[in-house]
Each structure stands twice: as structure tokens, then as C-alpha cells.
Design an enzyme around this catalytic site. Sequence first.
Site, PDB file in Angstrom:
ATOM      1  N   VAL A 132       0.856  -1.198   0.000  1.00 11.89           N
ATOM      2  CA  VAL A 132       0.000   0.000   0.000  1.00 11.89           C
ATOM      3  C   VAL A 132       0.886   1.239   0.000  1.00 11.89           C
ATOM      4  CG1 VAL A 132      -1.790   1.307   1.215  1.00 11.89           C
ATOM      5  CG2 VAL A 132      -1.795  -1.188   1.301  1.00 11.89           C
ATOM      6  N   LYS A 205      -6.038  -1.591  -2.010  1.00 10.18           N
ATOM      7  CA  LYS A 205      -5.213  -0.967  -0.963  1.00 10.18           C
ATOM      8  C   LYS A 205      -6.079  -0.533   0.220  1.00 10.18           C
ATOM      9  CE  LYS A 205      -1.845   0.478  -4.418  1.00 10.18           C
ATOM     10  NZ  LYS A 205      -1.515   1.523  -5.406  1.00 10.18           N
TER      11      LYS A 205
END
Length: 428
Positions: A132, A205
Site C-alpha cells: 500500500v 489498498k
Amino acid sequence: METIRIGLMGLGTVGTGVVRILNDHRDDLTRQTGSTIEIRRVLVQNTEKPRDIALDSSLLTREAEDIVAADDIDVVVEVMGGVELTKGLIERALRSGKHVVTANKDLMALHGAELVAIAREHGCDIYYEASVAGGIPIIRALTESFSSDRIKRMFGIVNGTTNFILTKMSQEGASYEDVLKEAQALGYAEADPTSDVEGLDAARKMAILATLGFRMNVSLADVDAKGITGVTKEDIQYGKRLGYELKLLGVAERDGESVSVSVQPAMVRTSHPLASVNGVFNAVYVYGEAVGETMFYGPGAGSLPTATSVVADLVAVVKNMRMGVNGKTLSTAYKEKKLQSDDRIFGKFFLLLHVEDKAGVLAQITQAFAANEVSLESVLQQPNQENPKAEIIIITHDTNMSGMKNVIRELESMDVVNKIKSVYRVVG
Ligand code: NAP
Ligand code: HSE
């Protein structure tokens, strides 16, 4: 000194960065871990391809077995991407006692909970900081730095490609199609940009961030995702005139014990710190009950930034090995998942309507809002040059999602409303 033996799966953008950092920062890494980190094997598709890095070519292999089934590998660093094949390989590595570091958000968003459980069962670590926002240490911040707090809200600009496109559209008044072509020519957007522009990459994410921040297993299917393909330069210019920047925003919110997670283009007040996150940069705004507002900003992708996170994870694994605590972390997703219903999800909205330009139209439209108890913050009407119609821009006060959906249904059924051109959430 102990040698930690690495099996690197993938030598592309991120893998090359990993090799570079392991070489260039060797002394510091050795001092921090008390170990020598050595790459023993590197999995690639094409062993003959010229590489942008000095690496002993005898390390290259096309056989994943040479890594996942090998006795002389301690840690697998997976930076090749893909889901099904890669999941099988990582599972095998964990089951044979190898620790895993991965940058793979597609894999972790879909199968993270299962892989974390397998890792724990086998006394292994699995770390995924780079999955992420590339170089931004947001996963460690959520799992460690905010362990003492209760996160209420996370807003993320977690996709660099779409942020580049929206920034260019805003700054240059360019169309979506033109900027997408430019982003592809510059190598920011992939030849098939679907996953980025449809919001899927950001949704993956946000599922990972919500799982860690809210401490419950939020899956990709729980994320309501919409991308930027319908955004026009007119939307962006109207937003700017009213003091907003349009951003593809991941929104994860907790109300009591229930959460909602979504990805959508949203109007962000220019005074909000996220409004000035431009180009391929990423940022995650985190609001904790105790800490209040925080923001994490940096490069969301790229060879060295992403590799920085990968190698930091590797350092964490090696430190755990020295202390004998691999696989000993307690579950981070220990809460039962509760998803918020639409009537408990609140937000402000921006609507751009194409309407007939005649007496009583505005009254009919505002009546649809009043009937659904949606209060208006501002209303702006102006003539549209292209035909004898008018455009109305409405910004609501905070309202619940189900009320807003009812308003949209009513507007759609009105003869005087020719088109609901755009509906965006408003933030900040
Ligand atoms: P990439 O440049 O396409 O590199 C992929 C590498 O994996 C290549 O070396 C390729 O071999 C190898 N590979 C792919 N499939 C393989 C297979 N089936 N068998 C053997 N080798 C295989 O990818 P990347 O951009 O480095 O991304 C890697 C991972 O990091 C992805 O999960 C991505 O989502 C994640 N990530 C990337 C970034 C970024 O900035 N690029 C940021 C954050 C996360 P060849 O070299 O022989 O083709
Ligand atoms: N496609 C991703 C982006 C790369 O544009 O942000 C990093 O995950």
C-alpha cells in the site's frame, strides 16, 4: 556472522530496486540486523533478458521450485506480482518454514487473511509494507504506531496513476482521454489501465488499510469502488470554482463498531491537506480518537521507494530471527467484521444537473431534497451555452447515503431534469 539467505521472486521495477538497496546499503543493513543478507536465487521469466543491475547471472532461475522448495533459502521476497500462481508459491514457502516479504496488494487484498494464518501456523513472518502506497510506511504506522489508538477515519490517495491524471486535468484543463494517453506514454499508466482507472487498485489498498486500521478482516468485496473514467474537465473546473479539487479518494470510516469502505472520485476542499497532493504522489490521512489528525505523504510507487519498504520488511524479519520471535505476532484483525448500512453512512455531496430553464424547475428540484430530509448547503445555477438548458450545481450538508440515493432516484424520474451529470462526495 549469520548469513540470511534470500530467494527473490521477480527482478523487474521493484526487484531491481531491492537488489540495489541491498548492495548500496549493505554496511548499514548488516549493523542493524547483525547478519549478512545474501541473495541466493532470483526467479524471472526470461533469464536472457538484459538487466538494469549488476547481478551474477548464475543466480537467475525460471524454476520457482528452486526457491520455494529449497533448503538453503530463509526468506522469500516476492516482487513478481500476480495472484493465483503467486499465492500457491507463497503458501508453499510458508509451509516449508520460509518467511515472506511481499509487495503484492492484489494478493494481500484477496488472500491476506488466509496467508497470515498459514504464516502464523508455521511460525513464519509475512510482511507487506510495500503493498500500500509504495514508499510510505503506512502499514507499520497502523499496526505499530497507532496500536494504542482507535482509528475512526482514513482517507487515502493511494493510486498514483489516477492522481497524475486528475492533477493534469485540473492544472491544464485537459480531457481525461488526452491525459490518460500522456500517462501511458510516460510509463505511469499501464497499457491496460483498467485496474487503476476503475478504482480497483485503490480498492485493494483500502481493503488492506481498513483491515489493519479497524482490526477486522475487510475484504475487497466490502469496498464499494468507482473509478475516474466518467470524470470530465467540466466537473473539475466547477469544483475548482467552488473551492474543491477532485481526487480519487479511498474513504474508510468507523461509526461505533461498524465500518464502511469505499473508493470514488471526491471533491476535496482546497484547504484540506489532501487537496494539494499532486501528480503520482500518494497520501493517507488518518484520524485517530486520541491522536486526532495525521497525514502520511510520499511516493506511492517506483523502484527505489517501493524497494525501501520491501527491504525494511526484510530487516524486520531478520531482527525477529535473531530474537527468535518470527510468527509470534498476535492477530491484528481480532474484531468481528460489521459493515455499516447506507442509512448510517453520512457525507456531503456535490451534484451537477442539466435541467430545463423555465419557471418552477429549481423549486421542484429542491423539493426532492426536502422530501428526503437532505439539507442543502449551496445552490448555483447558470445557463449552458450549448443548448437552451441550464446547469445547477448543488452541494448538500451532511446527509445519509440512503437519503441521497432516494433523491437521485426522484431526480432521475423528473421531466425537468435532463441529466444528472455528476454526483461526487465532498470531503473536508
Ligand atoms: P515488473 O516490473 O513487471 O516485474 C515483475 C518481475 O517478475 C519480472 O522480473 C518478471 O520476470 C518476473 N515474473 C513475473 N511473472 C513471473 C512468473 N510467472 N515466473 C517468473 N518470474 C515472473 O513488476 P513490478 O512493477 O516490479 O511489480 C512487482 C510487484 O510489486 C507487483 O505485485 C506490484 O503490484 C508491486 N508493486 C509495484 C510497485 C511499482 O512501483 N512498480 C509499487 C508497489 C507495489 P522478467 O523480468 O523475466 O520478465
Ligand atoms: N498502479 C499503482 C499506482 C502502482 O498507480 O499507484 C503502485 O501500486
